[in-house]
Motif scaffolding. Structure first.
Motif, PDB file in Angstrom:
ATOM      1  N   ILE A 234      93.291  24.120 -30.812  1.00 39.83           N
ATOM      2  CA  ILE A 234      94.402  25.041 -31.083  1.00 39.83           C
ATOM      3  C   ILE A 234      95.515  24.294 -31.833  1.00 39.83           C
ATOM      4  CG2 ILE A 234      96.222  26.409 -29.979  1.00 39.83           C
ATOM      5  CD1 ILE A 234      94.334  26.825 -27.605  1.00 39.83           C
ATOM      6  N   PRO A 235      96.019  24.846 -32.943  1.00 45.88           N
ATOM      7  CA  PRO A 235      97.144  24.198 -33.620  1.00 45.88           C
ATOM      8  C   PRO A 235      98.465  24.431 -32.872  1.00 45.88           C
ATOM      9  CG  PRO A 235      96.169  25.945 -34.998  1.00 45.88           C
ATOM     10  CD  PRO A 235      95.565  26.057 -33.642  1.00 45.88           C
ATOM     11  N   THR A 236      99.245  23.378 -32.746  1.00 44.21           N
ATOM     12  CA  THR A 236     100.532  23.468 -32.043  1.00 44.21           C
ATOM     13  C   THR A 236     101.455  24.493 -32.704  1.00 44.21           C
ATOM     14  OG1 THR A 236     100.306  21.160 -31.371  1.00 44.21           O
ATOM     15  CG2 THR A 236     102.535  22.091 -31.324  1.00 44.21           C
ATOM     16  N   GLN A 237     101.417  24.564 -34.052  1.00 47.40           N
ATOM     17  CA  GLN A 237     102.341  25.464 -34.749  1.00 47.40           C
ATOM     18  C   GLN A 237     102.103  26.921 -34.352  1.00 47.40           C
ATOM     19  OE1 GLN A 237     100.445  22.880 -36.196  1.00 47.40           O
ATOM     20  NE2 GLN A 237     100.833  23.031 -38.392  1.00 47.40           N
ATOM     21  N   ALA A 238     100.868  27.393 -34.536  1.00 42.93           N
ATOM     22  CA  ALA A 238     100.586  28.803 -34.243  1.00 42.93           C
ATOM     23  C   ALA A 238     100.715  29.078 -32.752  1.00 42.93           C
ATOM     24  CB  ALA A 238      99.198  29.177 -34.751  1.00 42.93           C
ATOM     25  N   LEU A 239     100.354  28.097 -31.915  1.00 43.43           N
ATOM     26  CA  LEU A 239     100.475  28.311 -30.469  1.00 43.43           C
ATOM     27  C   LEU A 239     101.935  28.522 -30.074  1.00 43.43           C
ATOM     28  CD1 LEU A 239      99.174  28.381 -27.635  1.00 43.43           C
ATOM     29  CD2 LEU A 239      99.535  25.892 -27.530  1.00 43.43           C
ATOM     30  N   GLY A 240     102.814  27.683 -30.610  1.00 42.47           N
ATOM     31  CA  GLY A 240     104.235  27.805 -30.282  1.00 42.47           C
ATOM     32  C   GLY A 240     104.783  29.176 -30.651  1.00 42.47           C
ATOM     33  N   VAL A 241     104.403  29.635 -31.853  1.00 44.80           N
ATOM     34  CA  VAL A 241     104.888  30.929 -32.340  1.00 44.80           C
ATOM     35  C   VAL A 241     104.266  32.078 -31.541  1.00 44.80           C
ATOM     36  CG1 VAL A 241     104.734  32.466 -34.336  1.00 44.80           C
ATOM     37  CG2 VAL A 241     105.501  30.119 -34.639  1.00 44.80           C
ATOM     38  N   LEU A 242     102.987  31.956 -31.251  1.00 44.35           N
ATOM     39  CA  LEU A 242     102.256  33.003 -30.527  1.00 44.35           C
ATOM     40  C   LEU A 242     102.810  33.190 -29.105  1.00 44.35           C
ATOM     41  CD1 LEU A 242      99.581  34.615 -31.247  1.00 44.35           C
ATOM     42  CD2 LEU A 242      98.430  33.018 -29.740  1.00 44.35           C
ATOM     43  N   LEU A 243     103.063  32.072 -28.415  1.00 43.69           N
ATOM     44  CA  LEU A 243     103.596  32.160 -27.050  1.00 43.69           C
ATOM     45  C   LEU A 243     104.981  32.794 -27.076  1.00 43.69           C
ATOM     46  CD1 LEU A 243     102.548  28.692 -25.512  1.00 43.69           C
ATOM     47  CD2 LEU A 243     101.474  30.928 -25.138  1.00 43.69           C
ATOM     48  N   ASN A 244     105.746  32.462 -28.119  1.00 42.06           N
ATOM     49  CA  ASN A 244     107.076  33.033 -28.242  1.00 42.06           C
ATOM     50  C   ASN A 244     106.998  34.523 -28.548  1.00 42.06           C
ATOM     51  OD1 ASN A 244     109.510  33.797 -30.101  1.00 42.06           O
ATOM     52  ND2 ASN A 244     110.188  32.089 -28.836  1.00 42.06           N
ATOM     53  N   HIS A 246     104.448  36.803 -28.242  1.00 44.33           N
ATOM     54  CA  HIS A 246     103.786  37.710 -27.300  1.00 44.33           C
ATOM     55  C   HIS A 246     104.272  37.591 -25.865  1.00 44.33           C
ATOM     56  CE1 HIS A 246     100.893  39.483 -30.016  1.00 44.33           C
ATOM     57  NE2 HIS A 246     100.730  38.302 -30.555  1.00 44.33           N
ATOM     58  N   LEU A 247     104.657  36.367 -25.448  1.00 45.23           N
ATOM     59  CA  LEU A 247     105.004  36.168 -24.040  1.00 45.23           C
ATOM     60  C   LEU A 247     106.481  35.823 -23.838  1.00 45.23           C
ATOM     61  CD1 LEU A 247     101.833  34.122 -22.934  1.00 45.23           C
ATOM     62  CD2 LEU A 247     102.150  36.610 -22.964  1.00 45.23           C
ATOM     63  N   GLY A 248     107.231  35.700 -24.928  1.00 44.90           N
ATOM     64  CA  GLY A 248     108.656  35.376 -24.786  1.00 44.90           C
ATOM     65  C   GLY A 248     108.911  33.988 -24.242  1.00 44.90           C
ATOM     66  N   VAL A 249     107.956  33.080 -24.436  1.00 50.05           N
ATOM     67  CA  VAL A 249     108.058  31.730 -23.886  1.00 50.05           C
ATOM     68  C   VAL A 249     108.558  30.759 -24.966  1.00 50.05           C
ATOM     69  CG1 VAL A 249     106.691  29.787 -23.038  1.00 50.05           C
ATOM     70  CG2 VAL A 249     106.242  32.098 -22.181  1.00 50.05           C
TER      71      VAL A 249
END
Ligand code: HCA
Ligand code: CU
Length: 376
Positions: A234-244, A246-249
């Motif tokens: 998993i790329p850190t970039q897309a993961l960071g954006v995705l968690l933010n 969809h999950l507000g994290v």
């Protein structure tokens, strides 16, 4: 919001990318940037692999002691005492012991029965725990492991003293549905929190990571630019954006994603394609007239997130796909004031030339239009 954090493994999994090696100073700089980006955990390497990895982790722990680094620092370890001793001697925040638990690994790699494997897992975790350092156990190839045996593995790891278990999709064979099934099935086991480690062999890693977070995993592993064995994780970039999104994290400072990507491009020698999600050079570049017109009216029409939140700016290209709004905006940005006649003239040229117009090209046809008026 859900409680979920990022474990960045650029320094461990990322260095397992074919052709990639980091030196000691690069490792330290990467760890500093990741900590500054507020990732919860950094997997700093497998200390017994080489002296430079060992000494880099040592220095990272010194930086932690002096308050320069704040993330939890993890050392990777095989389920053997020499690896555990080496990790423990560094005083890391957590030792991560991995052992392959699928039948294919047991039968063909380690030649152990399931019972023998449980003993090895128990003994190595107990040994590591006796140092007082928290232990994560990684069930390598968990995604291809019989779910009932996987439950035994998790229970054994917890009994031996591990407080986290990483569910590794080592071959990237999961789908979001199958990922959720595994975490839902393990959710009743007490005294443990889960990591998810997802490889990207079939392009599903990021989606599986989101499913894991939504199904109870509290740490998701990633690497900058998605580096790792074969095609990576998993790329850190897309993961960071995705968690933010969809999950507000807020698992990572979004402003650090582009600088991290550029640093890792430089040190790994692996450059990202322009269409790479989030940090690729065209991630916020628009082309067709309809899209650019929308962007001019309201960027939200064709941008899922304001690029300024990522420290980026949007742009658009001018070619035969462009419309008059795009061209007028582009010229205005260049300080050229064009009336409707000029716009029509230029657009006709642009539509009849199969090329992308740079600012210099645009200046040139803008001037050729001036000539035309003089001739008249
Ligand atoms: C590997 C091991 C691992 C471990 C993942 C983890 C995997 O293949 O080198 O510790 O969570 O993919 O299983 O990277
Ligand atoms: Cu891996």
């Amino acid at each position: 919001p859900l409680k979920v954090g990022i474990l960045d493994s650029t320094l461990r999994e990322g260095e397992q990318t074919p052709g990639v090696l980091f030196n000691k100073n690069q490792r330290i700089e990467i760890a500093q940037l990741l900590s500054d980006a507020h990732v919860a955990m950094i997997e700093a390497g497998h200390p017994l692999v080489s002296p430079d990895i060992y000494s880099a982790i040592k220095e990272i722990m010194d930086m932690k002691a002096s308050g320069m680094i704040n993330s939890e620092i993890i050392a990777h370890s095989r389920a053997v005492n020499s690896d555990i001793d080496s990790a423990a001697s560094l005083g890391v925040d957590r030792i991560a012991i991995f052992y392959g638990v699928s039948d294919i690994h047991l039968d063909n790699k380690t030649h152990r029965s399931r019972t023998e494997a449980l003993d090895i897992i128990y003994d190595s975790i107990s040994y590591a725990s006796s140092t007082g350092i928290p232990v994560r156990f990684t069930a390598e190839d968990a995604s291809r492991t019989d779910i009932n045996f996987l439950r035994n593995v998790v229970r054994t790891a917890v009994d031996a003293g591990a407080d986290r278990v990483s569910i590794a999709d080592t071959l990237g064979i999961l789908t979001p549905e199958k990922t959720a099934y595994i975490f839902n099935n393990l959710s009743d086991i007490k005294g443990v929190e889960y990591d998810f480690h997802g490889h990207n062999d079939m392009g599903m890693a990021l989606a599986n990571g989101l499913a894991a977070a939504e199904s109870g995993a509290t740490i998701i592993h990633s690497t900058v630019n998605g580096l790792g064995e074969r095609v990576g994780i998993i790329p850190t970039q897309a993961l960071g954006v995705l968690l933010n999104y969809h999950l507000g994290v807020d698992a990572i400072n979004l402003l650090s994603l582009k600088p991290l990507s550029e640093l890792i491009e430089k040190y790994s020698g692996i450059t990202m394609p322009p269409n790479y999600p989030v940090t690729g050079s065209t991630a916020f570049t628009h082309k067709s007239g309809v899209h650019v017109d929308g962007i001019i009216r309201n960027p939200g029409t064709y941008e899922f997130m304001d690029p300024s939140r990522l420290g980026l700016q949007h742009s658009f290209t001018i070619d035969k796909y462009s419309g008059k709004h795009a061209l007028r905006e582009k010229l205005a940005n260049m300080g050229i004031n064009a009336d409707d006649n000029k716009i029509s003239y230029m657009l006709e040229k642009i539509k009849n030339n199969n090329m992308v117009y740079s600012e210099d090209d645009l200046k040139e046809i803008a001037n050729s239009d001036n000539q035309r008026h003089y001739v008249k």
